[in-house]
Design a protein around this motif. Sequence first.
Motif, PDB file in Angstrom:
ATOM      1  N   GLY A 195     -10.139  -6.584  -4.110  1.00 42.64           N
ATOM      2  CA  GLY A 195     -10.026  -5.877  -2.823  1.00 42.64           C
ATOM      3  C   GLY A 195     -11.358  -5.985  -2.099  1.00 42.64           C
ATOM      4  N   ARG A 218       0.914  -1.060  -5.291  1.00 38.77           N
ATOM      5  CA  ARG A 218      -0.316  -0.375  -5.696  1.00 38.77           C
ATOM      6  C   ARG A 218      -0.037   1.125  -5.718  1.00 38.77           C
ATOM      7  NH1 ARG A 218      -5.434  -0.946  -1.867  1.00 38.77           N
ATOM      8  NH2 ARG A 218      -4.259   0.484  -0.557  1.00 38.77           N
ATOM      9  N   ARG A 257       0.866  -1.177   0.000  1.00 36.91           N
ATOM     10  CA  ARG A 257       0.000   0.000   0.000  1.00 36.91           C
ATOM     11  C   ARG A 257       0.906   1.232   0.000  1.00 36.91           C
ATOM     12  NH1 ARG A 257      -3.319  -3.606   3.492  1.00 36.91           N
ATOM     13  NH2 ARG A 257      -5.503  -3.409   2.860  1.00 36.91           N
ATOM     14  N   ARG A 300     -17.122   0.526   5.599  1.00 33.85           N
ATOM     15  CA  ARG A 300     -16.229  -0.365   6.329  1.00 33.85           C
ATOM     16  C   ARG A 300     -15.889   0.262   7.674  1.00 33.85           C
ATOM     17  NH1 ARG A 300     -10.981  -0.212   2.232  1.00 33.85           N
ATOM     18  NH2 ARG A 300      -9.742  -0.920   3.976  1.00 33.85           N
ATOM     19  N   ASN A 319     -12.132  -5.550   0.938  1.00 31.33           N
ATOM     20  CA  ASN A 319     -12.430  -4.538   1.969  1.00 31.33           C
ATOM     21  C   ASN A 319     -13.333  -3.451   1.392  1.00 31.33           C
ATOM     22  OD1 ASN A 319     -10.475  -6.085   3.120  1.00 31.33           O
ATOM     23  ND2 ASN A 319      -8.893  -4.523   3.118  1.00 31.33           N
TER      24      ASN A 319
HETATM   25  C1  PEP Z   1      -9.342  -3.614  -0.318  1.00 32.79           C
HETATM   26  O1  PEP Z   1     -10.134  -2.703  -0.537  1.00 32.79           O
HETATM   27  O2  PEP Z   1      -9.679  -4.801  -0.122  1.00 32.79           O
HETATM   28  C2  PEP Z   1      -7.906  -3.327  -0.247  1.00 32.79           C
HETATM   29  C3  PEP Z   1      -7.008  -4.285  -0.148  1.00 32.79           C
HETATM   30  O3  PEP Z   1      -7.546  -2.028  -0.245  1.00 32.79           O
HETATM   31  P1  PEP Z   1      -7.535  -1.094   1.063  1.00 32.79           P
HETATM   32  O4  PEP Z   1      -7.907  -1.945   2.238  1.00 32.79           O
HETATM   33  O5  PEP Z   1      -6.174  -0.533   1.152  1.00 32.79           O
HETATM   34  O6  PEP Z   1      -8.565  -0.091   0.694  1.00 32.79           O
END
Ligand code: PEP
Length: 576
Positions: free
Chosen positions: A453, A334, A298, A466, A455
């Motif tokens: 991703g 990324r 990241r 989230r 999350n």
């Molecule tokens: C995600 O969104 O799953 C991801 C890996 O990115 P981040 O948690 O950094 O937004």
Amino acid sequence: MAVVYRGTPISQGVALGHVLTVKELFLNIPQQPPDDRVAEVGRFCDCHRAAVEETQSLLENAKICLGKDEANILDAQLTFIQDEFSVIEPIKEAIVEEGLNMAQAIDCVLSKISNLFRQADDEYMRQRAADAEDIRRRLLTHSLGLTEQNYSDLPPDTILAARNLTPSDTIRMDLAHVSAIITEQGGYYSHVGIITRNQGIPSVSGLNGILTQLQDGDEVIVNGNDGTVIAQVGTVERNEFYDLLRHQREEAKALERYRFADSCAADGTQGLICANIGNETEVSRVLEAGAEGIGLLRSEFLYMNCGQLPSEEVQFQAYRKVLEAMGNRPVTIRTLDIGGDKDLPSLPMEHEDNPFLGCRAIRLCLSHVELFRTQLRALLRASVYGNLHIMFPMISSLDELHRAKAILDRAREELTVEGITTAPVRTGMMVEVPSSALLADTFAKEVDFFSIGTNDLIQYTVAAERGNPGVEYLYTPYHPAVLRLIAMTANAARENGILCGMCGEAAADTALLPLLWGMGLREFSMSPGAVTTVRSALAGIETAACEALVPKILACSQAKDVKELLQKQMYSHLVG
Ligand code: PEP
Ligand code: MG
């Protein structure tokens, strides 16, 4: 009768020992204005020098006694404390212009910085408040002529209990004799979390009020697996503890054989278990964990840890370090994912009512082309030092992907004209917005890989933010809508012959693994600590059985049905 306290597990393992509470110095800040403001600035400079020297010596200590990660925390603090722009000048200004005494000025400036960090929506940034707080205390301790308590010689089996621990607290401590750490504050990403996990010390945080409940010398059991702390330990609890300890040792021994093993299913189908990291200093953990690559770096944390936007050269050095350390293993970096829950103090952004739906990640980079170009140039320059994969976050339209790739191509052309060599890189995208999953067949023709991703994909699919406890019941990777989007993405990848991986938190969920494997995902990237567990789970599954599971799960209409079905399909049933 035993008493059980529940907190947040932040470092695995169990321990039995005696409590020692970490006493904090009482910092009584005088309120009188200085007689002579210029002389007060001079006194501040002396005190600042002493605090810098102390930080340097803590850093040296950390390098010898602890490890790279701990030393890096101190290294970052050393840069922070010497930051003219955000620390030194504002303190001097507060003395000269506002007439504050040195202690008041230190307190005011560093509390402000620490509050800014604390208010950040992002967990990682919130935890950076601990650095500012640590520096505030160190400068104040010097300015008030106080001395920190000494914890450098502790009795064996000490269970340290503290409100919170700063990196410098831990460095001053005799950690060899600390069998567990429990704190009232701090979360998974706190320094206590990082240090205890790296040192293999069980730890539980978020134990509100524990300091008023426990006394020095109390015997307690700390369980860093489930976040419990047991006081008034009796024979039953003691026996349970020894059983747990035995079980844990056996489990660790069993997992050890998966550390440097290949990642493959029982039928021999090959996959990749990789690790997620936040910056270049964490690469040693990736190697120690036996990860086969970095599935997600990241890069925004590199920006967040700097007081200013990192230059091309600073970024190039950081990326090069990671690539060199990883040899020919894949390293997926990324591009900047700022916005949403991650602010960049050095890049003021317009206020947005819904920042998660606003100008974040690739959207921000495409509207700040110079910023993006700098990062891409640094990445391309570093590409010759390893196996680099560049990944774009939050792609939600084809046009965005085209523009991002065009800027990447231009950056490469510029470097070529300048006589700088670059190596071919694989270019991929995160699939974390429903629109990109729905259009995955189109995107798959334009990229070398997908990384899902979860999350973000979960929050955008079920419209549940989230980290918002109020809507937590919706936020699950088991939601059939999320699973269908994952399946669409994996199908499109397979049909177009590109790799589909996952780097969201769900990648470490061993209960989901058979389903994801059955859908065709072949790369899973997670925190380094989860690598061997997932690799051992993979070794127990059979590809054909996983594939047969997919239509059954996709026919479910509720998350609870998905969970139930997955639970029923124990690994033992999937093998053969
Ligand atoms: C995600 O969104 O799953 C991801 C890996 O990115 P981040 O948690 O950094 O937004
Ligand atoms: Mg994301």
